[in-house]
Write a protein that holds these residues in place. Structure first.
Motif, PDB file in Angstrom:
ATOM      1  N   ARG A 193       0.838 -44.520 -32.763  1.00 37.49           N
ATOM      2  CA  ARG A 193       0.718 -45.896 -33.224  1.00 37.49           C
ATOM      3  C   ARG A 193       2.107 -46.404 -33.575  1.00 37.49           C
ATOM      4  NH1 ARG A 193      -0.871 -48.156 -38.692  1.00 37.49           N
ATOM      5  NH2 ARG A 193      -0.718 -46.014 -39.350  1.00 37.49           N
ATOM      6  N   LYS A 194       2.480 -47.545 -33.009  1.00 39.77           N
ATOM      7  CA  LYS A 194       3.772 -48.141 -33.328  1.00 39.77           C
ATOM      8  C   LYS A 194       3.682 -48.752 -34.722  1.00 39.77           C
ATOM      9  CE  LYS A 194       5.077 -51.831 -31.120  1.00 39.77           C
ATOM     10  NZ  LYS A 194       5.621 -52.780 -30.151  1.00 39.77           N
ATOM     11  N   ILE A 195       4.691 -48.431 -35.573  1.00 42.39           N
ATOM     12  CA  ILE A 195       4.669 -48.966 -36.931  1.00 42.39           C
ATOM     13  C   ILE A 195       5.857 -49.870 -37.230  1.00 42.39           C
ATOM     14  CG2 ILE A 195       3.286 -47.105 -37.890  1.00 42.39           C
ATOM     15  CD1 ILE A 195       5.942 -45.954 -39.036  1.00 42.39           C
ATOM     16  N   TYR A 196       6.859 -49.857 -36.359  1.00 46.33           N
ATOM     17  CA  TYR A 196       8.030 -50.670 -36.644  1.00 46.33           C
ATOM     18  C   TYR A 196       8.812 -50.903 -35.359  1.00 46.33           C
ATOM     19  CZ  TYR A 196      12.454 -52.073 -38.862  1.00 46.33           C
ATOM     20  OH  TYR A 196      13.575 -52.742 -39.234  1.00 46.33           O
ATOM     21  N   SER A 197       9.202 -52.157 -35.120  1.00 43.66           N
ATOM     22  CA  SER A 197      10.113 -52.492 -34.027  1.00 43.66           C
ATOM     23  C   SER A 197      11.387 -53.013 -34.656  1.00 43.66           C
ATOM     24  CB  SER A 197       9.523 -53.577 -33.125  1.00 43.66           C
ATOM     25  OG  SER A 197       8.423 -53.087 -32.423  1.00 43.66           O
ATOM     26  N   ASP A 232      13.952 -45.600 -28.423  1.00 41.91           N
ATOM     27  CA  ASP A 232      15.032 -46.560 -28.201  1.00 41.91           C
ATOM     28  C   ASP A 232      14.870 -47.876 -28.953  1.00 41.91           C
ATOM     29  OD1 ASP A 232      16.386 -44.810 -26.553  1.00 41.91           O
ATOM     30  OD2 ASP A 232      15.358 -45.514 -24.761  1.00 41.91           O
ATOM     31  N   LYS A 233      13.624 -48.285 -29.250  1.00 33.47           N
ATOM     32  CA  LYS A 233      13.460 -49.584 -29.911  1.00 33.47           C
ATOM     33  C   LYS A 233      12.346 -49.652 -30.937  1.00 33.47           C
ATOM     34  CE  LYS A 233      11.047 -51.206 -25.922  1.00 33.47           C
ATOM     35  NZ  LYS A 233      10.319 -51.262 -25.043  1.00 33.47           N
ATOM     36  N   ASP A 234      11.611 -48.577 -31.145  1.00 33.63           N
ATOM     37  CA  ASP A 234      10.485 -48.607 -32.075  1.00 33.63           C
ATOM     38  C   ASP A 234      10.405 -47.318 -32.890  1.00 33.63           C
ATOM     39  OD1 ASP A 234       9.333 -51.107 -31.063  1.00 33.63           O
ATOM     40  OD2 ASP A 234       8.832 -49.935 -29.276  1.00 33.63           O
ATOM     41  N   VAL A 235       9.616 -47.378 -33.963  1.00 30.56           N
ATOM     42  CA  VAL A 235       9.267 -46.192 -34.740  1.00 30.56           C
ATOM     43  C   VAL A 235       7.764 -46.008 -34.603  1.00 30.56           C
ATOM     44  CG1 VAL A 235       9.204 -45.141 -37.027  1.00 30.56           C
ATOM     45  CG2 VAL A 235      11.175 -46.531 -36.358  1.00 30.56           C
ATOM     46  N   TRP A 236       7.366 -44.776 -34.322  1.00 28.47           N
ATOM     47  CA  TRP A 236       5.968 -44.452 -34.038  1.00 28.47           C
ATOM     48  C   TRP A 236       5.449 -43.404 -35.015  1.00 28.47           C
ATOM     49  CZ3 TRP A 236       3.594 -46.742 -29.788  1.00 28.47           C
ATOM     50  CH2 TRP A 236       4.434 -47.400 -28.892  1.00 28.47           C
ATOM     51  N   LYS A 272       0.138 -33.401 -42.996  1.00 31.47           N
ATOM     52  CA  LYS A 272      -1.061 -33.621 -42.175  1.00 31.47           C
ATOM     53  C   LYS A 272      -0.755 -33.403 -40.700  1.00 31.47           C
ATOM     54  CE  LYS A 272      -3.344 -35.191 -45.756  1.00 31.47           C
ATOM     55  NZ  LYS A 272      -4.137 -34.282 -46.530  1.00 31.47           N
ATOM     56  N   GLY A 273       0.509 -33.065 -40.382  1.00 29.39           N
ATOM     57  CA  GLY A 273       0.905 -32.852 -38.995  1.00 29.39           C
ATOM     58  C   GLY A 273       1.304 -34.122 -38.275  1.00 29.39           C
ATOM     59  N   VAL A 274       1.419 -35.231 -38.993  1.00 28.56           N
ATOM     60  CA  VAL A 274       1.826 -36.494 -38.393  1.00 28.56           C
ATOM     61  C   VAL A 274       3.344 -36.513 -38.294  1.00 28.56           C
ATOM     62  CG1 VAL A 274       1.822 -39.015 -38.622  1.00 28.56           C
ATOM     63  CG2 VAL A 274      -0.183 -37.686 -39.335  1.00 28.56           C
ATOM     64  N   ILE A 275       3.836 -36.867 -37.127  1.00 32.94           N
ATOM     65  CA  ILE A 275       5.276 -36.988 -36.912  1.00 32.94           C
ATOM     66  C   ILE A 275       5.624 -38.476 -36.859  1.00 32.94           C
ATOM     67  CG2 ILE A 275       7.128 -36.656 -35.222  1.00 32.94           C
ATOM     68  CD1 ILE A 275       5.802 -34.039 -34.420  1.00 32.94           C
ATOM     69  N   ALA A 276       6.625 -38.863 -37.624  1.00 28.31           N
ATOM     70  CA  ALA A 276       7.211 -40.199 -37.479  1.00 28.31           C
ATOM     71  C   ALA A 276       8.434 -39.992 -36.603  1.00 28.31           C
ATOM     72  CB  ALA A 276       7.592 -40.776 -38.826  1.00 28.31           C
ATOM     73  N   ILE A 277       8.528 -40.768 -35.531  1.00 25.40           N
ATOM     74  CA  ILE A 277       9.587 -40.545 -34.547  1.00 25.40           C
ATOM     75  C   ILE A 277      10.144 -41.879 -34.059  1.00 25.40           C
ATOM     76  CG2 ILE A 277       7.977 -40.410 -32.594  1.00 25.40           C
ATOM     77  CD1 ILE A 277       9.736 -38.011 -31.611  1.00 25.40           C
ATOM     78  N   LYS A 278      11.442 -41.903 -33.832  1.00 24.13           N
ATOM     79  CA  LYS A 278      12.139 -43.101 -33.381  1.00 24.13           C
ATOM     80  C   LYS A 278      12.469 -42.950 -31.900  1.00 24.13           C
ATOM     81  CE  LYS A 278      16.882 -44.505 -33.824  1.00 24.13           C
ATOM     82  NZ  LYS A 278      17.064 -44.479 -32.450  1.00 24.13           N
TER      83      LYS A 278
END
Length: 182
Positions: free
Chosen positions: A153-157, A140-144, A132-138
């Motif tokens: 959108r932040k999904i994980y700290s 320094d302190k979160d995953v977006w 779908k063209g969505v990038i999950a990217i990390k």
């Protein structure tokens, strides 16, 4: 499966192509005609797409010949930076100084990806792409999750004790995070 490697004792880049058929496999070694530093498979096109210095190339003959698919008019640098592809035509490459470039049509046309203007998007780490063209990217302190329109959108700290080292989409909506579990 394809692996690119530059031998330290030789000035050439080589690709190791592993072909699977049932329980059997074969390994073919090829000297690349271009200094392709990172590449990714496009299974639905039976092609490889790779980065080399200032361009992006495609090969339809298992890395024997490479044709440029990135416009010469755009001056960017892709020195060993990752390139990702996803089913449906998505190809995304990270340039050294100018952010991310993307194609939604297997490299026929390219555009600079809308970048979220946020201080959190400095110090970027591993990233992955879904169809779908969505990038999950990390960072320094979160995953977006970073969407094609530039929104995020932040999904994980994470804490210093649980640090993601790799990300991988399986399908469009399941994301796996590998951690070093210190």
């Amino acid at each position: 499966v394809a692996i690119a490697d530059k031998y330290s004792m030789t000035p050439e880049f080589r690709a190791f192509i592993v072909t699977f058929s049932g329980n059997n496999y074969s390994i073919t070694q090829k000297v690349l005609t271009k200094e392709i530093t990172k590449f990714v498979a496009l299974p639905e096109k039976k092609a490889l797409v790779g980065t080399a210095d200032s361009s992006i190339y495609i090969s339809f003959d298992t890395a024997t010949t490479w044709s440029p698919i990135f416009p010469d008019s755009v001056s960017v640098w892709f020195p060993g930076n990752p390139i990702k592809a996803a089913p449906g035509g998505w190809i995304v490459a990270k340039s050294e100084y100018y952010g991310f470039f993307e194609s939604t049509d297997y490299g026929v046309t390219w555009r600079k990806r809308a970048s979220p203007s946020s201080p959190q998007f400095s110090g970027l780490g591993p990233w992955t792409l879904n169809s779908k063209g969505v990038i999950a990217i990390k960072d320094d302190k979160d995953v977006w999750l970073w969407y094609p329109d530039g929104s995020k959108r932040k999904i994980y700290s994470y804490t210093p004790f649980i640090h993601p080292t790799d990300l991988q989409f399986v399908g469009d909506f399941r994301l796996y995070l590998n951690t070093d579990n210190k």
